[in-house]
Design an enzyme around this catalytic site. Sequence first.
Site, short mmCIF file in Angstrom:
data_model
loop_
_atom_site.label_atom_id
_atom_site.label_comp_id
_atom_site.label_asym_id
_atom_site.label_seq_id
_atom_site.Cartn_x
_atom_site.Cartn_y
_atom_site.Cartn_z
N HIS A 95 0.88 -1.17 0.00
CA HIS A 95 0.00 0.00 0.00
C HIS A 95 0.92 1.22 0.00
CE1 HIS A 95 -2.81 2.96 1.72
NE2 HIS A 95 -3.79 2.14 1.39
N ASP A 138 3.02 -5.08 7.84
CA ASP A 138 1.79 -4.32 7.67
C ASP A 138 0.64 -5.33 7.71
OD1 ASP A 138 -0.41 -2.97 6.86
OD2 ASP A 138 0.44 -2.20 4.99
N GLN A 194 -4.44 -5.36 6.71
CA GLN A 194 -5.47 -6.08 5.96
C GLN A 194 -5.60 -7.53 6.44
OE1 GLN A 194 -8.44 -5.40 4.06
NE2 GLN A 194 -6.97 -3.90 3.31
N LYS A 236 -10.67 -1.03 9.74
CA LYS A 236 -10.67 -2.18 8.83
C LYS A 236 -11.06 -3.46 9.56
CE LYS A 236 -7.56 -0.21 5.60
NZ LYS A 236 -8.14 0.29 4.35
N CYS A 283 -4.64 2.36 -3.93
CA CYS A 283 -3.41 2.86 -3.28
C CYS A 283 -2.25 1.89 -3.48
CB CYS A 283 -3.62 3.14 -1.80
SG CYS A 283 -4.80 4.43 -1.49
#
Lengths: 413, 149
Positions: free
Chosen positions: A122, A200, A203, A226, A367
């Site tokens: 991202h 990260d 997600q 999220k 993104c």
Amino acid sequence: MYDVQKIRKDFPILSRKVYDKPLVYLDNAATTQKPRQVIQALVDYYEGYNANVHRGVHALSQEATERYEEARGKVARFIGAESPDEIIWTRNASESLNLVAYTWAQENIREGDEIVVTPYEHHSNLVPWQKVARDKGASLRILPMREEDNSLDMERVDEFITPRTKLLAVVHMSNGIGIINPVEELARRARAVGATVLIDATQSAPHLPVDVQGLDCDFLTLSGHKMLGPTGIGALYGRREILERMEPFLRGGEMVLEVWYDRATWNDLPMKFEAGTPNIADAIGFGAAIDYLEAVGMENVRDHEIALTAHALEAFKELEEEIDVFGPRDPERRGAIISFHSDIVHPHDLGTFLDRDGIAVRTGHHCTMPLMRELGVIATARASCYLYNTEEEIDALVDSVKRALRYFSDGAG
Amino acid sequence: MALGNLDEIYRDDVILDHRRNPRNAARLKDADIAADGVNPFCGDEIHLQMRLDDGGRVAEVGFQGEGCSINQATGSMLSEAIKGLTLPQVEALSAKFHEMMQGPEPPDEMLTALGDLGSLSKVRDFPVRIKCALLAWSTLEDGVAAGRG
Ligand SMILES: Cc1ncc(COP(=O)(O)O)c(C=O)c1O
């Protein structure tokens, strides 16, 4: 038994209509809907014990502080952190990533060092490192992707993760195409060369069990919105030894211990990184979201989404001639994010068509512009599921896509 | 919000025609003004080139792009509409187009005066798509401003 209908009842928005059609919400990679329990936690705070934290001797402040710190503990437990002190509240994952870039990276990255990322990042896990690399004379290395299934070429990892690697910053689940990267293996290789590891998990953590000990990472990022929580609240996990050695990020109230005219000393973790009045309500709401996810069980969420993914991939097979679905075919190697492209209709035109059927998908580059370039497209249409989505909704999506292909196939798109 | 019928933008003869047969698609070499635009939200692209005649009027235009039908049709219409105009007139046309898309409900005379471009007023019923019709124009304005130096 996983009762998706029972879960749906907890989400008031799912019963609304869009253009007189039932809402089919498939934009969960952008943000998720909120269960009543989370909304109620916000109301309870504002109606029942709204006060600033860590400051007052009065009852409300104590109550607010307790709930707020309790939420931090929930996040810590959710990802397997050793202590709530390792959880720093931020506004979102982007701020978590910038915090590391502006503190740890500024102090530790030197000329000639390398920062390794993947093509799936991202922009939030790429652009901050571009600045660090420029400021420090370091360079960014991009792990290679295999063309067949858009997965990382693990056979070539050693060319990229080398003794020059100072930081590995990788996305766990790609929001662009849903692929799950083998982050344990990447972290192991990075550790072997003495690099620091940032994952990260923005997600992935909402959709599958994530454990910072198992991943053996130094930093990990989350965004509350999220994962059923409110917007405006995120978290950074940092291993205690590292956080203790780092300089503060923002300076001001709350993050100090003692202040003189010319100097100050820093508060303990995690407050050293939390200047100013924090986002109390939304932190508490984030805690309620985690309660909700834990009550359902992350293994169950994952199983439900694997089944949805299998169903969706099967349904899209029928459209193989007209539509490319990106990422691996094996539902175990991906999240329930179906990113696709057709030469017949541009993703925006398709998105507008689906919208009129009440189906919310995201169209664009998500993104992840470098990833789109790797895939040879400018944009994709992306349907992303969550614990409340059903196979019927996937069928509605596929049916609408089919009609859209017919509608646009005369060249109108 | 008025609910636009999909056919209004996807079955409109003028829009379809520009979409299928984009005008002035060849890239102009030795352009006096060239500009490239990207819509940061979606990644759509527009590339414009212009050659001016001795009187400072747009003599030739090149337009290429990657994007949705509205983006592409707008670029094609624009490339025809600005031919023969001076740069101040190009800017005035751009202002007019913005007014049609974002101002109060445009009167029929305005749509007629804008020719093919007038057909894009239907995109008003798809508010999130208005930006798709504006990219070519903001790219054009950037080019004109840069060309002026
Ligand atoms: C993988 C990934 N990382 C980071 C982000 C940034 O999250 P936020 O916008 O909440 O800061 C996102 C959001 O789409 C994401 O999907």
